[in-house]
Design an enzyme around this catalytic site. Structure first.
Site, PDB file in Angstrom:
ATOM      1  N   MET A  16       0.836  -1.211   0.000  1.00 34.01           N
ATOM      2  CA  MET A  16       0.000   0.000   0.000  1.00 34.01           C
ATOM      3  C   MET A  16       0.870   1.259   0.000  1.00 34.01           C
ATOM      4  SD  MET A  16      -3.337  -0.048   0.021  1.00 34.01           S
ATOM      5  CE  MET A  16      -3.968   1.382   0.881  1.00 34.01           C
ATOM      6  N   SER A  37      13.136  -1.956   6.151  1.00 33.74           N
ATOM      7  CA  SER A  37      13.535  -3.032   5.241  1.00 33.74           C
ATOM      8  C   SER A  37      14.266  -2.490   4.012  1.00 33.74           C
ATOM      9  CB  SER A  37      12.278  -3.821   4.824  1.00 33.74           C
ATOM     10  OG  SER A  37      12.422  -4.351   3.544  1.00 33.74           O
ATOM     11  N   VAL A  76       1.172   2.690   8.109  1.00 29.89           N
ATOM     12  CA  VAL A  76       1.634   1.570   8.942  1.00 29.89           C
ATOM     13  C   VAL A  76       0.389   0.944   9.566  1.00 29.89           C
ATOM     14  CG1 VAL A  76       3.875   2.653   9.423  1.00 29.89           C
ATOM     15  CG2 VAL A  76       1.962   3.100  10.965  1.00 29.89           C
ATOM     16  N   ALA A  78      -2.654  -0.012  11.829  1.00 32.92           N
ATOM     17  CA  ALA A  78      -3.343   0.801  12.836  1.00 32.92           C
ATOM     18  C   ALA A  78      -2.950   0.332  14.237  1.00 32.92           C
ATOM     19  CB  ALA A  78      -4.847   0.680  12.651  1.00 32.92           C
ATOM     20  N   ASN A 104      -6.254   2.583   8.728  1.00 30.04           N
ATOM     21  CA  ASN A 104      -7.613   2.430   9.248  1.00 30.04           C
ATOM     22  C   ASN A 104      -7.588   2.554  10.766  1.00 30.04           C
ATOM     23  OD1 ASN A 104      -9.287   2.085   7.015  1.00 30.04           O
ATOM     24  ND2 ASN A 104      -8.741  -0.089   6.811  1.00 30.04           N
ATOM     25  N   SER A 130      -9.071   4.570   0.692  1.00 30.86           N
ATOM     26  CA  SER A 130      -9.722   3.344   0.240  1.00 30.86           C
ATOM     27  C   SER A 130      -9.381   3.039  -1.203  1.00 30.86           C
ATOM     28  CB  SER A 130     -11.245   3.468   0.361  1.00 30.86           C
ATOM     29  OG  SER A 130     -11.845   2.302  -0.153  1.00 30.86           O
ATOM     30  N   GLY A 131      -9.351   1.738  -1.490  1.00 25.86           N
ATOM     31  CA  GLY A 131      -9.138   1.306  -2.876  1.00 25.86           C
ATOM     32  C   GLY A 131      -8.122   0.184  -2.993  1.00 25.86           C
ATOM     33  N   GLY A 132      -7.636  -0.294  -1.847  1.00 22.72           N
ATOM     34  CA  GLY A 132      -6.687  -1.398  -1.864  1.00 22.72           C
ATOM     35  C   GLY A 132      -5.375  -0.983  -2.517  1.00 22.72           C
ATOM     36  N   LYS A 184     -14.351   6.989   7.025  1.00 22.50           N
ATOM     37  CA  LYS A 184     -13.750   5.783   6.452  1.00 22.50           C
ATOM     38  C   LYS A 184     -14.287   4.532   7.156  1.00 22.50           C
ATOM     39  CE  LYS A 184     -11.043   3.130   3.958  1.00 22.50           C
ATOM     40  NZ  LYS A 184     -10.780   1.902   4.590  1.00 22.50           N
ATOM     41  N   HIS A 187     -17.567   3.855   5.725  1.00 24.92           N
ATOM     42  CA  HIS A 187     -17.325   3.271   4.392  1.00 24.92           C
ATOM     43  C   HIS A 187     -17.117   1.763   4.536  1.00 24.92           C
ATOM     44  CE1 HIS A 187     -14.458   1.587   1.512  1.00 24.92           C
ATOM     45  NE2 HIS A 187     -14.946   2.415   0.604  1.00 24.92           N
ATOM     46  N   ASN A 188     -16.287   1.389   5.504  1.00 28.35           N
ATOM     47  CA  ASN A 188     -15.996  -0.035   5.675  1.00 28.35           C
ATOM     48  C   ASN A 188     -17.203  -0.809   6.189  1.00 28.35           C
ATOM     49  OD1 ASN A 188     -13.429   0.827   4.971  1.00 28.35           O
ATOM     50  ND2 ASN A 188     -12.435  -0.602   6.355  1.00 28.35           N
ATOM     51  N   GLU A 191     -19.167  -1.390   3.289  1.00 30.09           N
ATOM     52  CA  GLU A 191     -18.445  -2.417   2.513  1.00 30.09           C
ATOM     53  C   GLU A 191     -18.790  -3.830   3.034  1.00 30.09           C
ATOM     54  OE1 GLU A 191     -14.064  -1.751   2.042  1.00 30.09           O
ATOM     55  OE2 GLU A 191     -13.859  -3.713   2.988  1.00 30.09           O
ATOM     56  N   LYS A 262     -10.631  -7.511   9.911  1.00 28.96           N
ATOM     57  CA  LYS A 262      -9.631  -6.754  10.681  1.00 28.96           C
ATOM     58  C   LYS A 262     -10.298  -5.899  11.749  1.00 28.96           C
ATOM     59  CE  LYS A 262      -6.001  -6.339   7.224  1.00 28.96           C
ATOM     60  NZ  LYS A 262      -6.342  -5.517   6.055  1.00 28.96           N
TER      61      LYS A 262
HETATM   62  C1  6PG Z   1     -10.549  -0.203   1.597  1.00 32.19           C
HETATM   63  C2  6PG Z   1     -10.801  -1.402   2.490  1.00 32.19           C
HETATM   64  C3  6PG Z   1      -9.646  -1.697   3.392  1.00 32.19           C
HETATM   65  C4  6PG Z   1      -9.912  -2.854   4.381  1.00 32.19           C
HETATM   66  C5  6PG Z   1      -9.913  -4.199   3.766  1.00 32.19           C
HETATM   67  C6  6PG Z   1      -9.990  -5.358   4.755  1.00 32.19           C
HETATM   68  O1  6PG Z   1     -11.323   0.707   1.699  1.00 32.19           O
HETATM   69  O2  6PG Z   1      -9.593  -0.225   0.809  1.00 32.19           O
HETATM   70  O3  6PG Z   1     -11.901  -1.127   3.276  1.00 32.19           O
HETATM   71  O4  6PG Z   1      -9.378  -0.536   4.111  1.00 32.19           O
HETATM   72  O5  6PG Z   1      -8.951  -2.850   5.333  1.00 32.19           O
HETATM   73  O6  6PG Z   1     -10.942  -4.285   2.867  1.00 32.19           O
HETATM   74  O7  6PG Z   1     -10.995  -5.216   5.686  1.00 32.19           O
HETATM   75  P1  6PG Z   1     -11.455  -6.464   6.586  1.00 32.19           P
HETATM   76  O8  6PG Z   1     -10.250  -7.275   6.878  1.00 32.19           O
HETATM   77  O9  6PG Z   1     -12.022  -5.889   7.833  1.00 32.19           O
HETATM   78  O10 6PG Z   1     -12.447  -7.215   5.777  1.00 32.19           O
END
Ligand code: 6PG
Length: 469
Positions: A16, A37, A76, A78, A104, A130-132, A184, A187-188, A191, A262
């Protein structure tokens, strides 16, 4: 690196972090990354060879080589890593330097860090990203909160790197202190809800309508071309195409049905309870991840309770499931946004809901066609309590709720677990009921605990001796 002053610094060069810093560098800002690293630094140098980007293992060198005010973003994990990084940096920071936490983080931690750093004249921005990993590299949705003047300083960088929809950046200043991380978190939560609803729809297609993977792929393809058009439906469509590399099986059929988490979905539910907001679809999706982890219990219970199918009174088509999904998508967003509304008022975030929907249209995981409708709803009425009160949204609800009821009956009759779908319908039926049986709860509380009750025919609090014959 000597004497060079970099525009932007990033801590944490995992996938990321590396992708985010490369994105910033590609947009013309000189960058330096910090990582323990050496391998990560080498990869960064290699992948960023066409841009002005470097890496170091030394905190002192990292901070000394940044232009003032320093703009340092942390990507890093959370929790403790954020606090320990801030602690290590503090002796070297100057007044008005800006630390941005892009992880997060829990909003309570963000508030604590904001106050702590303010006392030391350091600016702190809590920014949800957000967006991986792909989003970080090619355009995420960014949700920043903190002081407006510090946001103005990082705005050119964030606007350049964020996703764009119709030429507009998917980032905006959201509000004070922890507002960015709160948005955020919601948002999750949404999600989690949408992922669960999609998974339940897959279950109905597979076990209720006996569809093969390729048919399920085609169904999701059709859905993604319609009102359900969204990132999560799109990736789901593609999941059903993929075969295992070593066998001829579809990969999806080889994946264990236990979902990890998470914690951001759980935080959303916990916070909803704390602020007295009802978000049952999101609660159900967190619950389902928990139930899924009890695989052995589920296997044992299935042996005990054979599937007794009630003679079916209903039959459904995949179009009904599509409508049920549209209905529940709307309800999930309505729940998450209503939570934001309540919390925004209580915490004085002063959130702008049109802007939130706008920056969720691109880059983030919950991006969806429907967000255009939600955005319009808040444009018409910026203080809308709940999306269900908007004319256009209520038209969508009215057109889909009949199928939602048919799908619910079908799931119940056919033993198909559909916790999130049913919760969405149940929430809707409750929120639109002017009469609920809570008069009885009031009576019960007063009966056993003398907690008193209110009446509909006169003002005040009343207690009755219920055992008096
Ligand atoms: C995002 C996602 C991301 C999140 C993962 C895993 O917006 O890019 O929300 O932040 O950490 O999708 O989330 P879980 O492990 O809780 O499913």
């Amino acid at each position: 690196m000597k004497n060079k002053k970099f525009d932007f610094g990033l801590v944490g060069l995992g996938v990321m972090g590396r992708n985010f810093i490369l994105n910033v560098a590609e947009n013309g800002f000189s960058c330096i990354g910090l990582s323990s690293s050496i391998k990560s630094i080498k990869i960064l140098r290699k992948e960023g060879k066409d841009f002005i980007v470097d890496g170091t293992q030394s905190e002192k060198e990292f901070l000394n080589s940044l232009s003032r005010p320093r703009k340092v973003m942390l990507l890093v994990p959370a929790g403790e890593p954020v606090d320990s990084t801030i602690k290590k940096f503090l002796p070297y920071l100057d007044k008005d330097d800006i630390i941005i936490d892009g992880g997060n983080s829990h909003y309570d931690d963000t508030e604590r860090r904001y106050r702590y750093l303010k006392e030391k004249n350091i600016k702190f921005i809590g920014a949800g990203v957000s967006g991986g990993s792909k989003g970080a590299r090619f355009g995420p949705s960014i949700m920043p909160g903190g002081d407006k003047d510090s946001y103005e300083i990082i705005k050119p960088i964030f606007e350049s790197v964020s996703a764009k929809v119709k030429g507009e950046p998917c980032v905006t200043y959201l509000g004070n202190t922890s507002s960015g991380h709160y948005v955020k978190m919601i948002h999750n939560g949404i999600e989690y809800g949408i992922m669960q609803l999609i998974s339940e729809s897959y279950h109905i297609l597979k076990n209720g309508l006996n569809k093969e993977n390729i048919e399920i792929h085609n169904t999701f393809k059709k859905w993604n071309d319609g009102m359900l058009n969204s990132y999560l439906v799109e990736i789901t469509r593609d999941v059903f195409k993929l075969k295992d590399e070593k066998s001829d099986n579809y990969l999806i059929d080889l994946i264990l049905d236990k979902a990890k988490q998470k914690g951001t979905g759980k935080w959303t539910s916990q916070s909803a309870m704390d602020f007295g907001v009802s978000i049952p679809t999101i609660d159900s999706s967190v619950s389902m991840r928990i139930i899924s982890s009890f695989k052995e219990t589920r296997v044992k219970a299935q042996k005990l309770y054979s599937k007794k199918i009630i003679p079916s009174t209903s039959s459904i088509k995949s179009d009904d499931i599509e409508k049920a999904l549209i209905f529940s998508f709307v309800i999930t967003f309505a729940q998450g946004l209503s939570q934001l509304k309540v919390v925004s008022e209580e915490k004085l975030y002063n959130l702008n809901f049109e802007k939130i929907c706008k920056i969720w249209r691109g880059g983030c995981i919950i991006r969806a066609q429907l967000l255009e409708d939600f955005m319009q709803a808040y444009r018409k009425n910026s203080s809308l309590d709940n999306l269900i009160f908007d004319d256009n949204i209520s038209e969508i609800i009215n057109k889909t709720v009949f199928s939602m009821r048919k799908v619910s009956i079908f799931c119940i009759e056919n033993n198909i677990p559909s916790h999130a779908l049913l919760s969405s319908l149940s929430y809707f039926d409750s929120i639109k009921s002017s009469i609920l049986p809570m008069n009885l709860i009031q009576a019960q509380r007063d009966y056993f605990g003398e907690h008193t009750y209110e009446r509909i025919d006169k003002e005040g609090l009343f207690h009755t001796d219920w055992e008096k014959k």
